[in-house]
Design a protein around this motif. Sequence first.
Motif, PDB file in Angstrom:
ATOM      1  N   UNK A  59     -86.869  -6.759  39.291  1.00 38.55           N
ATOM      2  CA  UNK A  59     -86.797  -5.420  39.907  1.00 38.55           C
ATOM      3  C   UNK A  59     -87.961  -4.533  39.452  1.00 38.55           C
ATOM      4  N   UNK A 117     -88.212  -1.339  39.024  1.00 43.26           N
ATOM      5  CA  UNK A 117     -87.911  -0.339  37.992  1.00 43.26           C
ATOM      6  C   UNK A 117     -87.859  -0.982  36.599  1.00 43.26           C
ATOM      7  N   UNK A 154     -92.155   4.612  44.222  1.00 41.35           N
ATOM      8  CA  UNK A 154     -92.747   4.107  42.984  1.00 41.35           C
ATOM      9  C   UNK A 154     -94.243   3.993  43.233  1.00 41.35           C
ATOM     10  N   UNK A 155     -95.009   4.789  42.522  1.00 40.31           N
ATOM     11  CA  UNK A 155     -96.455   4.809  42.741  1.00 40.31           C
ATOM     12  C   UNK A 155     -97.105   3.722  41.901  1.00 40.31           C
ATOM     13  N   UNK A 164     -98.089   4.121  38.059  1.00 38.58           N
ATOM     14  CA  UNK A 164     -96.954   3.374  37.512  1.00 38.58           C
ATOM     15  C   UNK A 164     -95.828   4.307  37.090  1.00 38.58           C
ATOM     16  N   UNK A 165     -95.524   5.210  38.008  1.00 38.87           N
ATOM     17  CA  UNK A 165     -94.454   6.177  37.797  1.00 38.87           C
ATOM     18  C   UNK A 165     -93.699   6.370  39.103  1.00 38.87           C
ATOM     19  N   UNK A 166     -92.511   6.958  38.986  1.00 38.53           N
ATOM     20  CA  UNK A 166     -91.841   7.441  40.192  1.00 38.53           C
ATOM     21  C   UNK A 166     -92.506   8.772  40.539  1.00 38.53           C
ATOM     22  N   UNK A 218     -82.204   7.475  42.421  1.00 35.54           N
ATOM     23  CA  UNK A 218     -83.322   6.530  42.575  1.00 35.54           C
ATOM     24  C   UNK A 218     -83.247   5.426  41.524  1.00 35.54           C
ATOM     25  N   UNK A 219     -83.031   5.842  40.285  1.00 33.23           N
ATOM     26  CA  UNK A 219     -83.063   4.880  39.172  1.00 33.23           C
ATOM     27  C   UNK A 219     -81.776   4.062  39.111  1.00 33.23           C
ATOM     28  N   UNK A 254     -84.681  -1.789  46.448  1.00 34.48           N
ATOM     29  CA  UNK A 254     -85.475  -2.918  45.959  1.00 34.48           C
ATOM     30  C   UNK A 254     -84.641  -4.195  46.095  1.00 34.48           C
ATOM     31  N   UNK A 288     -85.073  -7.065  45.105  1.00 33.41           N
ATOM     32  CA  UNK A 288     -84.988  -7.854  43.876  1.00 33.41           C
ATOM     33  C   UNK A 288     -83.882  -7.357  42.947  1.00 33.41           C
ATOM     34  N   UNK A 289     -83.357  -6.168  43.201  1.00 35.03           N
ATOM     35  CA  UNK A 289     -82.349  -5.601  42.301  1.00 35.03           C
ATOM     36  C   UNK A 289     -80.945  -5.678  42.890  1.00 35.03           C
ATOM     37  N   UNK A 330     -77.608  -6.494  41.031  1.00 30.69           N
ATOM     38  CA  UNK A 330     -76.827  -5.543  40.241  1.00 30.69           C
ATOM     39  C   UNK A 330     -76.357  -4.348  41.068  1.00 30.69           C
TER      40      UNK A 330
END
Lengths: 290, 386
Positions: free
Chosen positions: A101, A103, B114-115, B119-121, B188-189, B219, B221-222, B225
């Motif tokens: 992921x 994040x 996500x930039x 490398x930040x939101x 978001x998180x 995402x 990939x997430x 969860x």
Amino acid sequence: MSILVNKDTRLIVQGFTGSQGTLHSEQSIDYGTNIVGGVTPGKGGTEHLGQPVFNSVKEAVDKLDPNASIIFVPAKFCKESIIESAEAGVKLIVCITEGIPTLDMLEVKKRIDDLGVRLIGPNCPGVITPGEAKLGIMPGNIHKPGSIGIISRSGTLTYEAVKQTTDLGFGQSSCVGIGGDPIPGSSFIDMLKLFEDDDQTEAIVLVGEIGGTAEEAAAEYIKNNVTKPVISYIAGQTAPAGKRMGHAGAIIAGGKGTAKDKIKKLEECGVHIADNLVSIGSKVAEVLDR
Amino acid sequence: MNLHEYQGKVLFAEYNLPVSKGKVIFSADEVIDACNEIGGSKWVVKAQVHAGGRGKSGGVELISSPEDGIKFAEKWIGKNLVTYQTDSKGQPVNSILVEECTNIAKELYLSAVIDRESQKIVFIGSSEGGVNIEDVAKNMPEKIIYQGVVFGDDSLSDDASNIAQVLKLNDSQTKQFIPMIDNLLRLFVEKDLSLLEINPLVITENGDLLCLDAKVNIDSNALFRQPELEEMYDESQEDPQEAEAARNDLSYVSLDGNIGCMVNGAGLAMGTMDTIKFYGGNPANFLDVGGTATQERVAKAFKIILEDPDVKVVLVNIFGGIVRCDLIAEGIIAAIKEVEVKIPVVVRLEGNSADKGSKILSKADIKIESINDLANAAKKAVDFAK
């Protein structure tokens, strides 16, 4: 010389006893890589491929004093695995796994930067210094010790560049797959720095693809800091906007990240462009005048 | 993975973000109940599809009676909505969001992504809402703010105030806005978003902030969860071949050419498409068959490629890494027989045991063009496609 890995690399494998970990560890050992042990929680105290297995990276570090780690654990556990390794003091971590992921990677990136750890990947084929050490899933036999440094966001495209430079007799100093994810552990620029400082590397091949602005940033860096010739191929000239092309990071979003823009910027910064996948090797030969 | 507006608004409500009172319906029969439940005398009905530009295409209407809502539902449910963001077929409408009517004083823009560079939101805000933000970025860049934020950081309310200034919010709106940013970031998180867009975020005639639209991407990939979000997946909004490929763990994107491509590795798949174009052809698709390229996967890939009636030839490009090309060649032959492929197939094998592989292909009792040089293989495929 070479970059990142060589015959002095002492490697541990995280996810050592799993099917991927086993297959690729065997191949790496056959290639001559010095794998000193591995980590699989719950299997500590056993042996695998003739090497000791530990429950944690900390134990493996205490007993084996490795200087690199490679990670084959499933995506959902990678954040913990990378951070565990970094906190245990491993200075070079290669993560092969795809599908972490984003994040999680934001968190990982911040942590490894704070700890001064070099992470290659994730979602990458790994790193190889031909004839010395193979930390990854690339086919060893297409490589040849030589003078070209290769950096790429894609696995099989790296193999194409390797094969072509081997066939033409150049060989490679080291090859690094930085991976196809939006938040990679290392950037093109990180690797350009290392290749610029490496005596063995005569020229650098940079294989990019659509998505993000890593190639544009690399171009700017090359213009100001790299004296060695750089040859670049960018994949995805025919890719439509807004569609993810396999790699999590390969997407043209909000008009940003097109192959055309990247090629234009690279050219402006003095990078030699191979306009066709099949002509990467011949472009290197042309630039080096051989 | 994308959510519908109504699903996004369920999440918004869960995170105490201001949304209109509304109800999603799946058939025209439900309109009257929905209107009664919401109350009032005017409602907005919005066709639910994974695309923007609905308003300009007739997919959003203001109604003053439930009967008009029934007409709208009958017109759209089961039909496709074409907007400037869809292809010419459009996206199927399976549901409609009925909402209370809002009197709007001003439209603003707010999103978070996500930039990759920082490398930040990053929150993106603009005083110009309800329009295409890319146009604003191009024509009025001074009206946009890009504010990087860090989850759990003390400076978040300062960051929010910075955005509020660009949005030209007054004091009481700013007071509403600061916790809103906190809630959006938590959403978001905690829900693993990759994009969150509120266009427009409106100031109502009463001076309050309201999220009038909700675009939420998760995402993929997430999803392991986020089981409750995974259930919100609406396959009807995806290209059928792409959805079929995804079910089989293949990465496929359909394009409008006539040369089918089957390649191992995403980068090489893009490179192969480009090579076809370089020699004057047009790729019909992107397809990454994966590192192993077994008979089963190759057969699935052929099936998906051949569902596209435009495909005149298939170019298979495999760089055998760990997997030997002779094994791949046998898998390709068996798959071609299994799927009964009737159009020409050009195969390029390179890497591990490539010579053995091509020998097996050329001896096969079916016609396969085995060409190990990628340039020649691509040229051959282009010839077949003419």
